[in-house]
Scaffold this motif. Sequence first.
Motif, mmCIF file in Angstrom:
data_model
loop_
_atom_site.group_PDB
_atom_site.id
_atom_site.type_symbol
_atom_site.label_atom_id
_atom_site.label_comp_id
_atom_site.label_asym_id
_atom_site.label_seq_id
_atom_site.Cartn_x
_atom_site.Cartn_y
_atom_site.Cartn_z
ATOM 1 N N ASP A 67 0.965 -1.401 -0.080
ATOM 2 C CA ASP A 67 0.082 0.268 0.034
ATOM 3 C C ASP A 67 0.916 0.949 -0.321
ATOM 4 O OD1 ASP A 67 -2.163 -2.191 -0.106
ATOM 5 O OD2 ASP A 67 -2.806 -1.367 2.184
ATOM 6 N N TRP A 68 1.612 1.228 0.345
ATOM 7 C CA TRP A 68 3.248 1.414 0.826
ATOM 8 C C TRP A 68 3.267 2.759 -0.508
ATOM 9 C CZ3 TRP A 68 8.454 2.913 1.507
ATOM 10 C CH2 TRP A 68 8.933 4.046 1.379
ATOM 11 N N VAL A 69 4.604 1.227 -1.084
ATOM 12 C CA VAL A 69 3.935 0.937 -2.425
ATOM 13 C C VAL A 69 3.583 2.125 -3.828
ATOM 14 C CG1 VAL A 69 5.692 0.591 -4.234
ATOM 15 C CG2 VAL A 69 6.281 -0.188 -2.257
ATOM 16 N N TYR A 70 2.207 2.054 -3.381
ATOM 17 C CA TYR A 70 1.268 2.336 -4.342
ATOM 18 C C TYR A 70 1.258 3.888 -3.921
ATOM 19 C CZ TYR A 70 -3.223 2.336 -6.706
ATOM 20 O OH TYR A 70 -4.257 3.337 -7.096
ATOM 21 N N ILE A 71 0.869 4.558 -2.961
ATOM 22 C CA ILE A 71 1.118 6.045 -2.474
ATOM 23 C C ILE A 71 2.066 6.454 -2.968
ATOM 24 C CG2 ILE A 71 0.536 7.089 -0.739
ATOM 25 C CD1 ILE A 71 -1.345 5.265 1.322
ATOM 26 N N MET A 93 -7.135 8.384 -1.134
ATOM 27 C CA MET A 93 -7.561 9.519 -0.695
ATOM 28 C C MET A 93 -7.901 9.026 0.894
ATOM 29 S SD MET A 93 -8.214 9.900 -3.557
ATOM 30 C CE MET A 93 -9.782 11.089 -3.592
ATOM 31 N N SER A 94 -8.726 8.597 1.559
ATOM 32 C CA SER A 94 -8.238 9.235 3.062
ATOM 33 C C SER A 94 -8.054 9.989 3.685
ATOM 34 C CB SER A 94 -8.721 7.743 3.559
ATOM 35 O OG SER A 94 -9.657 7.389 3.607
ATOM 36 N N LEU A 95 -5.634 9.623 3.564
ATOM 37 C CA LEU A 95 -4.754 10.405 4.335
ATOM 38 C C LEU A 95 -5.037 11.799 3.500
ATOM 39 C CD1 LEU A 95 -1.606 7.648 4.179
ATOM 40 C CD2 LEU A 95 -2.810 8.296 5.354
ATOM 41 N N SER A 96 -5.648 11.612 2.133
ATOM 42 C CA SER A 96 -5.628 13.373 1.145
ATOM 43 C C SER A 96 -6.371 13.855 2.678
ATOM 44 C CB SER A 96 -5.576 13.165 -0.114
ATOM 45 O OG SER A 96 -6.475 14.081 -0.318
ATOM 46 N N ALA A 97 -7.920 13.426 2.181
ATOM 47 C CA ALA A 97 -9.075 14.236 2.864
ATOM 48 C C ALA A 97 -8.436 14.442 4.878
ATOM 49 C CB ALA A 97 -10.102 12.809 3.014
ATOM 50 N N CYS A 98 -7.766 14.146 4.665
ATOM 51 C CA CYS A 98 -7.519 14.448 6.385
ATOM 52 C C CYS A 98 -6.492 15.337 6.217
ATOM 53 C CB CYS A 98 -7.359 12.874 7.406
ATOM 54 S SG CYS A 98 -6.210 12.018 7.271
ATOM 55 N N GLY A 99 -5.604 15.923 4.965
ATOM 56 C CA GLY A 99 -4.439 16.238 5.201
ATOM 57 C C GLY A 99 -3.695 15.630 5.618
ATOM 58 N N ARG A 100 -3.292 13.948 5.561
ATOM 59 C CA ARG A 100 -1.423 13.296 6.116
ATOM 60 C C ARG A 100 -0.793 12.589 4.944
ATOM 61 N NH1 ARG A 100 -2.125 13.333 11.067
ATOM 62 N NH2 ARG A 100 0.000 12.431 10.907
ATOM 63 N N LEU A 101 -2.098 12.660 3.198
ATOM 64 C CA LEU A 101 -1.117 12.142 2.481
ATOM 65 C C LEU A 101 0.390 12.530 2.341
ATOM 66 C CD1 LEU A 101 -1.510 10.053 0.309
ATOM 67 C CD2 LEU A 101 -1.968 12.184 -0.955
ATOM 68 N N LYS A 102 1.653 13.224 2.080
ATOM 69 C CA LYS A 102 2.636 14.051 2.361
ATOM 70 C C LYS A 102 3.470 13.056 3.153
ATOM 71 C CE LYS A 102 5.755 17.227 0.391
ATOM 72 N NZ LYS A 102 6.918 17.193 1.511
ATOM 73 N N GLU A 103 2.802 13.169 5.004
ATOM 74 C CA GLU A 103 3.664 13.060 5.378
ATOM 75 C C GLU A 103 3.723 11.535 5.643
ATOM 76 O OE1 GLU A 103 2.628 15.369 8.822
ATOM 77 O OE2 GLU A 103 1.112 13.480 9.196
ATOM 78 N N SER A 104 2.702 10.465 5.116
ATOM 79 C CA SER A 104 2.444 9.158 4.921
ATOM 80 C C SER A 104 3.008 8.674 4.048
ATOM 81 C CB SER A 104 1.527 8.801 5.140
ATOM 82 O OG SER A 104 0.433 9.012 6.090
ATOM 83 N N ALA A 105 3.225 9.026 2.891
ATOM 84 C CA ALA A 105 4.287 8.523 1.786
ATOM 85 C C ALA A 105 5.471 8.567 1.736
ATOM 86 C CB ALA A 105 3.950 9.285 0.272
ATOM 87 N N GLU A 106 6.242 9.575 3.130
ATOM 88 C CA GLU A 106 7.640 9.796 3.063
ATOM 89 C C GLU A 106 8.530 9.443 4.334
ATOM 90 O OE1 GLU A 106 7.695 13.827 2.388
ATOM 91 O OE2 GLU A 106 7.614 14.136 0.070
ATOM 92 N N ASP A 107 7.112 8.909 5.049
ATOM 93 C CA ASP A 107 7.454 7.953 6.490
ATOM 94 C C ASP A 107 6.727 6.379 6.519
ATOM 95 O OD1 ASP A 107 7.946 7.564 9.396
ATOM 96 O OD2 ASP A 107 8.194 9.423 9.585
ATOM 97 N N TYR A 108 7.621 5.827 6.106
ATOM 98 C CA TYR A 108 7.032 4.086 6.054
ATOM 99 C C TYR A 108 6.518 3.725 7.504
ATOM 100 C CZ TYR A 108 5.898 -0.547 5.682
ATOM 101 O OH TYR A 108 5.986 -2.377 5.352
ATOM 102 N N GLU A 109 7.120 4.290 8.325
ATOM 103 C CA GLU A 109 7.082 3.863 10.148
ATOM 104 C C GLU A 109 5.065 4.579 10.560
ATOM 105 O OE1 GLU A 109 7.836 0.981 11.758
ATOM 106 O OE2 GLU A 109 8.883 0.439 9.971
#
Length: 219
Positions: free
Chosen positions: A144-148, A190-206
């Motif tokens: 899922d992380w690689v996809y994102i 899309m859930s991460l985007s809606a809550c404003g957490r997409l970029k930080e989640s894509a850049e931090d696997y943990e």
Amino acid sequence: MATRPVFIPVRNGAQLFEVRNFEFLWHPGFAESQKRKNVRGLHLAASNAGLGRVLEISTKSEEELGRRLSAFSLKYRLGDKDIPMESLYQGSKVFTKGGPYIDIYDKTPIEAKRDQRIRTSGNIVWFQIEGTVYSSSPTNAFYDWVYIRCLYRHEDFLTRNLSSMDGFSDIEFNPERSINSQARALAILMSLSACGRLKESAEDYELFRSKISRTFSTL
């Protein structure tokens, strides 16, 4: 008859997706026409239950955007190369008896999935990209992380084109036999985007992995 899931983005709260299962008439066979009949059957069942706009995320999608968002179509930027996402995922596996087999990066997605070493090297113990080790728990987190990672820089485009969707399907995904689903990965994005957490989640696997773990603990 068959039962398949539709993955629904969650636009507020800590959970990253919801899943609803629908039963429909299954058309057996490997022909693309049969696959698309199954997609239509699943979407009709979902529509009858109130999910009127479901996008199939696979090469079997009747919508161009659904095909473009398939894991077989996406590319992962690694250094100065664009690697097919599926090839990156398969080539980064580390098994009890070998890996990572980074020569798989140069294969097509179909060739990568069919590489015999994937089936004969034992159990997956972790993933590795350019010396960095990534945990294999939860089992779907790395996929899922690689996809994102392939898509997060296109957040504005995805928001414009997908925010009105009620959910996403992946007709080849059978939860009784499979672990990864590109439809689930997109719902999470899309859930991460809606809550404003997409970029930080894509850049931090943990960070991403901790969010996924919390979601699965509530399912």
